[in-house]
Design a protein around this motif. Structure first.
Motif, mmCIF file in Angstrom:
data_model
loop_
_atom_site.group_PDB
_atom_site.id
_atom_site.type_symbol
_atom_site.label_atom_id
_atom_site.label_comp_id
_atom_site.label_asym_id
_atom_site.label_seq_id
_atom_site.Cartn_x
_atom_site.Cartn_y
_atom_site.Cartn_z
ATOM 1 N N ILE A 62 -7.994 2.762 -1.829
ATOM 2 C CA ILE A 62 -7.383 4.099 -1.769
ATOM 3 C C ILE A 62 -7.582 4.809 -3.104
ATOM 4 O O ILE A 62 -7.966 5.977 -3.160
ATOM 5 N N CYS A 63 -7.319 4.081 -4.179
ATOM 6 C CA CYS A 63 -7.407 4.682 -5.516
ATOM 7 C C CYS A 63 -8.836 5.066 -5.872
ATOM 8 O O CYS A 63 -9.060 6.101 -6.497
ATOM 9 N N ALA A 64 -9.790 4.243 -5.463
ATOM 10 C CA ALA A 64 -11.193 4.579 -5.714
ATOM 11 C C ALA A 64 -11.563 5.843 -4.929
ATOM 12 O O ALA A 64 -12.220 6.744 -5.453
ATOM 13 N N ALA A 65 -11.108 5.928 -3.679
ATOM 14 C CA ALA A 65 -11.442 7.085 -2.839
ATOM 15 C C ALA A 65 -10.807 8.371 -3.365
ATOM 16 O O ALA A 65 -11.415 9.436 -3.311
ATOM 17 N N LEU A 66 -9.572 8.267 -3.868
ATOM 18 C CA LEU A 66 -8.852 9.460 -4.327
ATOM 19 C C LEU A 66 -8.968 9.692 -5.841
ATOM 20 O O LEU A 66 -8.462 10.679 -6.362
ATOM 21 N N ASN A 67 -9.607 8.743 -6.530
ATOM 22 C CA ASN A 67 -9.779 8.825 -7.985
ATOM 23 C C ASN A 67 -8.430 8.949 -8.710
ATOM 24 O O ASN A 67 -8.236 9.834 -9.543
ATOM 25 N N ILE A 68 -7.498 8.063 -8.340
ATOM 26 C CA ILE A 68 -6.180 8.001 -8.987
ATOM 27 C C ILE A 68 -5.935 6.556 -9.409
ATOM 28 O O ILE A 68 -6.507 5.636 -8.825
ATOM 29 N N SER A 84 -7.554 8.007 6.992
ATOM 30 C CA SER A 84 -7.444 9.022 8.032
ATOM 31 C C SER A 84 -6.035 9.633 8.030
ATOM 32 O O SER A 84 -5.894 10.869 8.013
ATOM 33 N N VAL A 85 -4.989 8.792 8.035
ATOM 34 C CA VAL A 85 -3.626 9.341 8.053
ATOM 35 C C VAL A 85 -3.302 10.028 6.717
ATOM 36 O O VAL A 85 -2.590 11.026 6.690
ATOM 37 N N LEU A 86 -3.862 9.497 5.633
ATOM 38 C CA LEU A 86 -3.623 10.111 4.322
ATOM 39 C C LEU A 86 -4.253 11.493 4.243
ATOM 40 O O LEU A 86 -3.612 12.434 3.760
ATOM 41 N N ARG A 87 -5.504 11.606 4.699
ATOM 42 C CA ARG A 87 -6.171 12.925 4.672
ATOM 43 C C ARG A 87 -5.353 13.944 5.451
ATOM 44 O O ARG A 87 -5.122 15.063 4.983
ATOM 45 N N ASN A 100 -12.394 -2.994 6.297
ATOM 46 C CA ASN A 100 -12.924 -1.627 6.358
ATOM 47 C C ASN A 100 -12.212 -0.785 7.410
ATOM 48 O O ASN A 100 -11.991 0.409 7.214
ATOM 49 N N ASP A 101 -11.854 -1.411 8.539
ATOM 50 C CA ASP A 101 -11.136 -0.679 9.596
ATOM 51 C C ASP A 101 -9.759 -0.253 9.113
ATOM 52 O O ASP A 101 -9.314 0.876 9.373
ATOM 53 N N VAL A 102 -9.077 -1.154 8.409
ATOM 54 C CA VAL A 102 -7.742 -0.835 7.891
ATOM 55 C C VAL A 102 -7.850 0.301 6.875
ATOM 56 O O VAL A 102 -7.065 1.251 6.911
ATOM 57 N N THR A 103 -8.845 0.217 5.989
ATOM 58 C CA THR A 103 -9.049 1.273 4.990
ATOM 59 C C THR A 103 -9.269 2.612 5.687
ATOM 60 O O THR A 103 -8.686 3.624 5.295
ATOM 61 N N GLU A 104 -10.085 2.620 6.730
ATOM 62 C CA GLU A 104 -10.378 3.874 7.443
ATOM 63 C C GLU A 104 -9.116 4.422 8.101
ATOM 64 O O GLU A 104 -8.872 5.630 8.066
ATOM 65 N N ARG A 105 -8.288 3.539 8.677
ATOM 66 C CA ARG A 105 -7.027 3.995 9.285
ATOM 67 C C ARG A 105 -6.131 4.642 8.227
ATOM 68 O O ARG A 105 -5.544 5.700 8.449
ATOM 69 N N ILE A 106 -6.035 3.983 7.060
ATOM 70 C CA ILE A 106 -5.182 4.505 5.981
ATOM 71 C C ILE A 106 -5.710 5.856 5.512
ATOM 72 O O ILE A 106 -4.962 6.829 5.383
#
Length: 194
Positions: free
Chosen positions: A22-28, A185-188, A177-183
């Motif tokens: 999550i942090c890598a994707a959002l850069n936080i 998706s709801v975060l976006r 990877n599926d769990v990351t995508e679910r997270i």
């Protein structure tokens, strides 16, 4: 995309792995209270020395010290665009303290992600991990007790955040990877709604 968030989830639900992603994707930055304690102790800070006194006696570090460490950490320059807290808040008092810290800066939380997982699956995961890592203390009764304690302590927090429309529950069972995508998706969806 800036995001100030809390990550909840039982032991073995994959929080550590998902926090990194999550942090890598959002850069936080990912902020774990365990890491904060270790860096303050290693750095010999005043708060670190106080925390070490309790840790050396095998006692919980009191909220006053934990809160001060978290407040210091989220005031660092790398947290300006957001952060992910893992392991804090753990109590209702800490929820209110985190609210106060953020309100002082005119900020608030954007989301609270709770990774959910079926207890039996988590027990199996943790027993496998214990075997791989040689953790003799991770027996099934110990793991089940940790899950009970987590549920007792965290359910009130999840309920508080649900009332504020901040809680996003995501099934943590399945391929990483599926769990990351679910997270994500709801975060976006949640972050775009703010």
């Amino acid at each position: 995309m800036s995001a100030r968030m809390v990550l909840l989830g039982p032991p073995g639900a994959g929080k550590g792995t998902q926090a990194e992603r999550i942090c890598a994707a959002l850069n936080i930055p990912a902020i774990s209270t365990g890491d904060i304690f270790r860096s303050n102790v290693a750095g010999g800070t005043e708060l670190g020395l106080k925390a070490k006194e309790y840790m050396d006696k095998g006692e919980y570090v009191p909220d006053s010290v934990t809160n001060a460490m978290v407040a210091d950490r989220i005031s660092q320059p790398d947290c300006v665009e957001g952060f992910l807290l893992d392991g804090y808040p753990r109590t209702e008092a800490q929820v209110h303290e985190l609210d106060r810290m953020l309100e002082e800066r005119g900020l608030g939380l954007d989301a609270v992600v709770e990774i959910t997982a079926d207890s039996d699956v988590v027990v199996e995961r943790l027993l496998n991990r214990a075997q791989e890592q040689g953790r003799a203390d991770d027996t099934e009764p110990v793991i089940r007790r940790r899950l009970e304690v987590y549920a007792e302590q965290t359910e009130p927090l999840a309920a508080m955040y649900r009332e504020r429309d901040l809680l996003l529950q995501v099934d943590g069972i399945g391929e990483i990877n599926d769990v990351t995508e679910r997270i994500m998706s709801v975060l976006r969806d949640a972050l775009n709604a703010h």
